[in-house]
Enzyme design. Structure first.
Site, PDB file in Angstrom:
ATOM      1  N   GLU A  85       9.856 -26.934  23.799  1.00  0.00           N
ATOM      2  CA  GLU A  85       9.469 -26.085  24.185  1.00  0.00           C
ATOM      3  C   GLU A  85       9.108 -25.679  25.610  1.00  0.00           C
ATOM      4  OE1 GLU A  85       7.709 -24.047  21.462  1.00  0.00           O
ATOM      5  OE2 GLU A  85       8.044 -25.056  19.832  1.00  0.00           O
ATOM      6  N   ASP A 109       6.085 -11.459  21.396  1.00  0.00           N
ATOM      7  CA  ASP A 109       6.763 -11.830  20.344  1.00  0.00           C
ATOM      8  C   ASP A 109       6.354 -11.696  19.733  1.00  0.00           C
ATOM      9  OD1 ASP A 109       5.109 -14.154  20.951  1.00  0.00           O
ATOM     10  OD2 ASP A 109       6.020 -15.580  20.483  1.00  0.00           O
ATOM     11  N   THR A 166      -0.149 -17.487  23.632  1.00  0.00           N
ATOM     12  CA  THR A 166       0.700 -18.640  23.874  1.00  0.00           C
ATOM     13  C   THR A 166       0.295 -20.038  24.179  1.00  0.00           C
ATOM     14  OG1 THR A 166       2.916 -18.040  22.075  1.00  0.00           O
ATOM     15  CG2 THR A 166       2.421 -20.096  22.930  1.00  0.00           C
TER      16      THR A 166
END
Length: 287
Positions: free
Chosen positions: A71, A89, A94
């Site tokens: 990640e 995205d 995030t």
């Protein structure tokens, strides 16, 4: 150049953050999860009893390092309590140690849980904006002030605890339980966990449940008398098909040059030393 996934840390994302680390290697694993019985054939139960599962604190730390390498291109997963990025995205913001997102609702739940534990925290003021953003990729009402508030909150052990608790309840514990029910050892438990973190715990074809269903159509797990390696290869094959559907996940090296390497080596207990590559970068865990 291999494509990087959407969840990437900018050079400034962690600037000025001081972490409050827990006294134990990892916290938040429920007693129910830790004590979950091995289910399946007597053979798979005896195999599982011979070595610690992924819910062993040291194995869990290894799992977090492995996920972090994919990640965030790092093994230092505890730094990522402070991680927060807006991406184009489709997931909105995030953030955090497993990439909670503003679109999918887990970021909202995280901030709600944190606010219940500690009212008046730096993120509480952004709950209305997070509720509006839930289900969309909107950044409205968030922006730089929200990012600064997130990094400030990440210095608070209560926010770190909230991240670990939600990770365990939503992702880690369900993955480990299902893997044990399927008669899988530590590596299989990790393979399930990594999949549920990326694809979510749902049952549609592109979520963890759908990937597992596709694997079950190709091979039997040990709990049904199947071969563990054959079943895990079927699961990884099914996961790769799903990953390739989405541009942000189309690089499948976390499967090809990491999980499949451990599987081909027969390292079902996920025992160090571990050597793997993600996006061409090499990593190792020696103990």
């Amino acid at each position: 150049m291999p494509q990087r996934p959407a969840k990437r840390l900018s050079l400034t994302a962690l600037a000025g953050v001081t972490l409050v680390l827990p006294a134990l290697a990892l916290g938040g694993t429920s007693a129910a999860s830790a004590a979950a019985p091995a289910v399946g054939s007597g053979l798979s139960a005896r195999i599982q009893a011979a070595a610690p599962g992924l819910d062993d604190p040291h194995k869990k730390d290894i799992a977090m390092q492995l996920v972090c390498s994919a990640e965030n291109s790092s093994l230092e997963w505890r730094k990522y309590f402070a991680y927060i990025e807006p991406y184009d995205d489709g997931r909105g913001y995030t953030g955090g140690i497993v990439g909670f997102t503003s679109r999918t609702g887990d970021m909202l739940e995280l901030v709600e849980n944190y606010t219940k534990a500690k009212p008046g925290n730096p993120l509480a003021a952004y709950l209305p904006a997070l509720r509006k953003a839930n289900g969309s990729d909107s950044h409205s009402g968030l922006g730089k002030p929200f990012e600064e508030a997130w990094r400030k909150a990440a210095q608070d052990k209560a926010f770190q605890d909230a991240q670990e608790a939600l990770r365990d309840r939503m992702y880690f514990n369900p993955a480990v339980k299902q893997a044990k029910d399927d008669g899988l050892r530590t590596l299989g438990q990790f393979i399930y966990y990594d999949a549920i973190v990326m694809h979510g715990p749902g049952n549609d074809s592109d979520s963890f449940g759908g990937i597992r269903k596709s694997a079950l159509a190709k091979a039997k797990p040990p709990s049904q008398g199947g071969d563990e390696k054959a079943y895990l290869n079927a699961f990884l094959d099914a996961r790769k098909k799903v990953m390739k559907k989405e541009e942000a996940h189309s690089d499948t090296s976390r499967v090809d040059t990491a999980q499949r390497v451990f599987l081909n080596d027969g390292n079902f207990d996920l025992e160090p030393p571990l050597k793997w590559k993600v996006y061409g970068d090499s990593y190792r865990i020696d103990k």
